[in-house]
Scaffold this motif. Structure first.
Motif, mmCIF file in Angstrom:
data_model
loop_
_atom_site.group_PDB
_atom_site.id
_atom_site.type_symbol
_atom_site.label_atom_id
_atom_site.label_comp_id
_atom_site.label_asym_id
_atom_site.label_seq_id
_atom_site.Cartn_x
_atom_site.Cartn_y
_atom_site.Cartn_z
ATOM 1 N N GLN A 187 -8.776 -6.595 -4.161
ATOM 2 C CA GLN A 187 -7.853 -7.486 -4.883
ATOM 3 C C GLN A 187 -7.452 -8.669 -3.999
ATOM 4 N N LEU A 235 0.811 -1.203 0.000
ATOM 5 C CA LEU A 235 0.000 0.000 0.000
ATOM 6 C C LEU A 235 0.852 1.263 0.000
ATOM 7 N N VAL A 253 -7.017 -2.347 -3.012
ATOM 8 C CA VAL A 253 -6.130 -3.437 -2.590
ATOM 9 C C VAL A 253 -6.920 -4.477 -1.812
ATOM 10 N N LYS A 256 -2.569 -2.238 7.968
ATOM 11 C CA LYS A 256 -1.721 -1.103 7.612
ATOM 12 C C LYS A 256 -1.330 -0.319 8.862
ATOM 13 N N SER A 260 3.813 1.825 -1.145
ATOM 14 C CA SER A 260 4.481 2.111 -2.417
ATOM 15 C C SER A 260 3.535 2.014 -3.607
ATOM 16 N N SER A 261 2.277 1.735 -3.336
ATOM 17 C CA SER A 261 1.289 1.586 -4.396
ATOM 18 C C SER A 261 0.423 2.835 -4.490
ATOM 19 N N ALA A 262 0.010 3.127 -5.687
ATOM 20 C CA ALA A 262 -0.892 4.264 -5.895
ATOM 21 C C ALA A 262 -2.340 3.833 -5.682
ATOM 22 N N LYS A 263 -2.541 2.547 -5.392
ATOM 23 C CA LYS A 263 -3.900 2.033 -5.219
ATOM 24 C C LYS A 263 -4.443 2.428 -3.852
ATOM 25 N N SER A 264 -5.761 2.544 -3.788
ATOM 26 C CA SER A 264 -6.430 2.876 -2.529
ATOM 27 C C SER A 264 -6.537 1.620 -1.662
#
Length: 94
Positions: free
Chosen positions: A14, A1, A11, A26, A3-7
């Protein structure tokens, strides 16, 4: 999370888990990181003090070696020509 641009929601979908569960994971991971950072800082403090002490000892040794090398070059007279007696080396106390 991190390093990811995803919310969190994307995630969580997914991974097939709830947003709430992923948010909790988190939060725990962030707390663990903070604790590890604190532990590292606590471990580093005495190491930094020792590095400072060792550098000071190294510098004193270098100065002493240079002093005695000059003394040796002058034939061990203890005085430079044209100058009075040399000041003694002063070493700081620990």
């Amino acid at each position: 999370l991190a390093s990811s641009a995803k919310s969190v929601h994307a995630v969580a979908q997914q991974l097939g888990i709830s947003d709430k569960r992923l948010a909790e994971w988190k939060r725990r991971a962030e707390l663990e990181d903070q604790l590890q950072d604190k532990d590292v800082r606590q471990e580093m403090a005495p190491l930094k003090r020792e590095v400072k002490r060792l550098r000071m000892e190294r510098d004193i040794s270098r100065k002493a070696a240079a002093f005695f090398a000059r003394e040796n070059d002058q034939g061990g007279q203890g005085q430079r020509q044209g100058h009075g007696p040399q000041a003694p080396l002063v070493f700081p106390r620990r």
